[in-house]
Design an enzyme around this catalytic site. Structure first.
Site, PDB file in Angstrom:
ATOM      1  N   HIS A   1      28.921  56.882  86.605  1.00 45.31           N
ATOM      2  CA  HIS A   1      28.309  55.558  86.725  1.00 45.31           C
ATOM      3  C   HIS A   1      28.350  54.946  85.322  1.00 45.31           C
ATOM      4  CE1 HIS A   1      26.529  56.041  90.763  1.00 45.31           C
ATOM      5  NE2 HIS A   1      26.312  57.297  90.415  1.00 45.31           N
TER       6      HIS A   1
ATOM      7  N   LEU B   1      21.426  63.656  92.012  1.00 45.17           N
ATOM      8  CA  LEU B   1      20.865  64.110  93.286  1.00 45.17           C
ATOM      9  C   LEU B   1      21.736  65.214  93.851  1.00 45.17           C
ATOM     10  CD1 LEU B   1      19.780  60.708  94.830  1.00 45.17           C
ATOM     11  CD2 LEU B   1      18.271  62.586  94.104  1.00 45.17           C
TER      12      LEU B   1
ATOM     13  N   HIS C   1      33.621  63.171  92.372  1.00 43.81           N
ATOM     14  CA  HIS C   1      33.665  61.720  92.616  1.00 43.81           C
ATOM     15  C   HIS C   1      34.566  61.089  91.564  1.00 43.81           C
ATOM     16  CE1 HIS C   1      30.068  61.956  95.263  1.00 43.81           C
ATOM     17  NE2 HIS C   1      29.752  62.951  94.459  1.00 43.81           N
TER      18      HIS C   1
ATOM     19  N   HIS D   1      34.131  69.690  94.390  1.00 46.34           N
ATOM     20  CA  HIS D   1      33.249  68.550  94.707  1.00 46.34           C
ATOM     21  C   HIS D   1      33.331  67.556  93.555  1.00 46.34           C
ATOM     22  CE1 HIS D   1      29.354  66.869  96.523  1.00 46.34           C
ATOM     23  NE2 HIS D   1      29.693  66.061  95.532  1.00 46.34           N
TER      24      HIS D   1
ATOM     25  N   HIS E   1      26.510  71.281  96.145  1.00 50.04           N
ATOM     26  CA  HIS E   1      25.638  71.170  94.963  1.00 50.04           C
ATOM     27  C   HIS E   1      24.218  71.688  95.229  1.00 50.04           C
ATOM     28  CE1 HIS E   1      24.671  67.499  97.096  1.00 50.04           C
ATOM     29  NE2 HIS E   1      25.699  66.829  96.638  1.00 50.04           N
TER      30      HIS E   1
ATOM     31  N   ALA F   1      21.965  57.682  90.382  1.00 49.10           N
ATOM     32  CA  ALA F   1      21.990  59.144  90.311  1.00 49.10           C
ATOM     33  C   ALA F   1      23.409  59.622  90.079  1.00 49.10           C
ATOM     34  CB  ALA F   1      21.457  59.728  91.611  1.00 49.10           C
TER      35      ALA F   1
ATOM     36  N   LYS G   1      32.555  65.034 105.169  1.00 50.28           N
ATOM     37  CA  LYS G   1      31.344  65.099 104.365  1.00 50.28           C
ATOM     38  C   LYS G   1      30.180  64.483 105.120  1.00 50.28           C
ATOM     39  CE  LYS G   1      28.661  65.577 100.770  1.00 50.28           C
ATOM     40  NZ  LYS G   1      28.739  65.091  99.404  1.00 50.28           N
TER      41      LYS G   1
ATOM     42  N   ARG H   1      35.638  57.670  92.235  1.00 51.53           N
ATOM     43  CA  ARG H   1      35.512  56.222  92.467  1.00 51.53           C
ATOM     44  C   ARG H   1      36.870  55.592  92.777  1.00 51.53           C
ATOM     45  NH1 ARG H   1      30.456  57.899  93.072  1.00 51.53           N
ATOM     46  NH2 ARG H   1      29.241  58.013  91.163  1.00 51.53           N
TER      47      ARG H   1
ATOM     48  N   ASN I   1      32.512  58.787  99.270  1.00 48.11           N
ATOM     49  CA  ASN I   1      31.419  57.791  99.293  1.00 48.11           C
ATOM     50  C   ASN I   1      31.763  56.556  98.462  1.00 48.11           C
ATOM     51  OD1 ASN I   1      31.144  59.333  96.906  1.00 48.11           O
ATOM     52  ND2 ASN I   1      28.953  58.931  96.766  1.00 48.11           N
TER      53      ASN I   1
ATOM     54  N   ASP J   1      30.481  68.077  91.047  1.00 52.67           N
ATOM     55  CA  ASP J   1      29.757  66.863  91.446  1.00 52.67           C
ATOM     56  C   ASP J   1      29.728  65.852  90.305  1.00 52.67           C
ATOM     57  OD1 ASP J   1      28.406  65.093  93.082  1.00 52.67           O
ATOM     58  OD2 ASP J   1      26.427  65.945  92.648  1.00 52.67           O
TER      59      ASP J   1
ATOM     60  N   HIS K   1      25.673  67.264 102.202  1.00 57.07           N
ATOM     61  CA  HIS K   1      24.668  66.904 101.194  1.00 57.07           C
ATOM     62  C   HIS K   1      23.346  67.345 101.805  1.00 57.07           C
ATOM     63  CE1 HIS K   1      22.968  64.386  97.862  1.00 57.07           C
ATOM     64  NE2 HIS K   1      21.910  64.637  98.605  1.00 57.07           N
TER      65      HIS K   1
HETATM   66  C1  NCD Z   1      26.685  61.146  93.613  1.00 54.67           C
HETATM   67  C2  NCD Z   1      27.373  59.826  93.357  1.00 54.67           C
HETATM   68  O1  NCD Z   1      27.021  59.136  92.382  1.00 54.67           O
HETATM   69  O2  NCD Z   1      28.293  59.472  94.093  1.00 54.67           O
HETATM   70  N1  NCD Z   1      25.494  61.213  92.830  1.00 54.67           N
HETATM   71  C3  NCD Z   1      24.831  62.330  92.459  1.00 54.67           C
HETATM   72  O3  NCD Z   1      23.761  62.217  91.874  1.00 54.67           O
HETATM   73  N2  NCD Z   1      25.297  63.526  92.700  1.00 54.67           N
HETATM   74  C4  NCD Z   1      26.428  61.318  95.065  1.00 54.67           C
HETATM   75  C5  NCD Z   1      26.064  62.715  95.465  1.00 54.67           C
HETATM   76  O4  NCD Z   1      26.903  63.613  95.411  1.00 54.67           O
HETATM   77  O5  NCD Z   1      24.916  62.935  95.842  1.00 54.67           O
HETATM   78 ZN    ZN Z   2      28.517  64.471  94.977  1.00 58.46          ZN
END
Ligand code: NCD
Ligand code: ZN
Length: 352
Positions: A260, A228, A19, A17, A179, A272, A104, A21, A45, A256, A141
């Site tokens: 950011h 989150l 991200h 899992h 998660h 988050a 997802k 970007r 996402n 996860d 999620h």
């Molecule tokens: C994730 C994100 O920033 O894309 N944020 C997070 O707090 N985990 C989205 C997600 O997996 O919920």
């Molecule tokens: Zn995530």
């Protein structure tokens, strides 16, 4: 006297899992993951979200270009599609043929970039049936989004009102509860009756194994510990650690890691997501060591994920040493910076 080894060897892990970007920032975060992991499930996402096979293929080729720029050859992105109210059964079958790893489910509004998510699972019945039929995993999620449900209860309510009814309706659908953050989720997955089939699993992040909700408020507000689903009470952290280190193949690694920029976190309405990719394996090793279960790390990190996804396990090995690594206060992120988890502190284990 401690019997803790100072060095452990593992088959190379995967991150189930992640991200990464898009655009300018992708290369920087991808480098951290590719240093440690052989494969990763890439979350869809983006803005706009990756809802079709064509969009996923285009995203995959941008990832591959960045890997080339980084000079990385041993890393494989596993692509996912973002489920919407309009996802068709045809798109699911097309995804299966194209080698997409999973879909997802983001309940609309549950988290970062989830506005296009599912408003009600009843709209997705044909797509979900097709997933069950072709053996396409659904990654969830697991939080309800109604404003009247307390944020700390959203995962537990999701189990009763969404997940359990879904599993009753489609008992052969392969589901990963992503998660997980609560005792309820850990026990639900552990105790689920599947008739011996591989139909349910859960990923667990390093932050949920190492911290409880006090970490968001330690001496002041700590935006870099906010993700989150949000960190929960200590009893939940303990239950997650027990699940992760139990040797039960239904629980496996998913960081996860959710980058950011510093300014987007340190803001009046901060985003988050924790950036754990910098030394994610060190964080997991610390968590497993804290309960004397380092011997269970390899199954969690390297075996149970590919087994669930019906993929080959990796064969090469990596070594972790018990050597404290200082975590920088900030790391480059495109033309801005990011604050990694544990910034300014140390992590007890590092990758050789
Ligand atoms: C994730 C994100 O920033 O894309 N944020 C997070 O707090 N985990 C989205 C997600 O997996 O919920
Ligand atoms: Zn995530």
């Amino acid at each position: 006297m401690s019997n803790t080894p100072t060095q452990i060897q593992l088959i190379q892990p995967d991150d189930w899992h992640l991200h990464i970007r898009d655009g300018e920032v992708m290369k920087d975060v991808l480098a951290d993951t590719a240093r440690q992991f052989a494969r990763a499930i890439i979350m869809p996402n983006l803005k706009p979200p990756v809802t079709t096979v064509d969009l996923a293929k285009a995203y995959q080729s941008r990832i591959e270009s960045n890997l080339k720029l980084l000079g990385v050859s041993g890393f494989t992105p596993l692509m996912t599609l973002y489920l919407t109210d309009n996802t068709s059964a045809d798109e699911v079958r097309k995804a299966k043929d194209a080698g997409i790893a999973a879909f997802k489910l983001y309940p609309a509004g549950a988290t970062t970039n989830s506005d296009a998510g599912v408003s009600d699972l009843k709209h997705c019945h044909a797509a979900l049936e097709a997933m069950q039929a072709v053996g396409m995993p659904l990654l969830v999620h697991g939080e309800v989004t109604h404003a009247d449900i307390d944020i700390f209860d959203r995962e537990a309510v999701f189990i009763d009102t969404v997940l359990e009814p879904l599993r009753k309706k489609l008992p052969e659908l392969k589901i990963v509860f992503e998660h997980i953050t609560t005792k309820q989720a850990a026990h639900y997955v552990r105790d689920a009756v599947t008739g011996g089939k591989n139909t349910i699993a859960a990923t667990i992040t390093p932050q949920h194994l190492l911290m409880n909700r006090n970490a968001i408020f330690a001496g002041g507000i700590r935006p870099h510990n906010y993700c989150l689903p949000v960190l929960k009470r200590e009893e939940h952290r303990v239950a997650l650690l027990e699940a992760a280190t139990s040797g039960n193949s239904r629980f496996f690694l998913g960081t996860d890691s959710a980058p950011h920029a510093k300014g987007a976190k340190e803001a009046a309405c901060g985003c988050a997501g924790c950036y754990s990719a910098f030394n994610a394996l060190g964080l997991y090793a610390e968590a497993f060591e804290s309960v004397g279960k380092l011997d269970k790390l390899e199954g969690f990190a390297s075996f149970f994920g590919p087994d669930f996804y019906s993929l080959q396990r990796n064969s090469n090995k990596i070594t972790l040493v018990k050597q404290a690594q200082s975590i920088p206060m900030e790391l480059p992120l495109g033309d801005t910076t990011i604050v990694p988890l544990r910034a300014g502190e140390t992590i007890a284990w590092s990758l050789v």
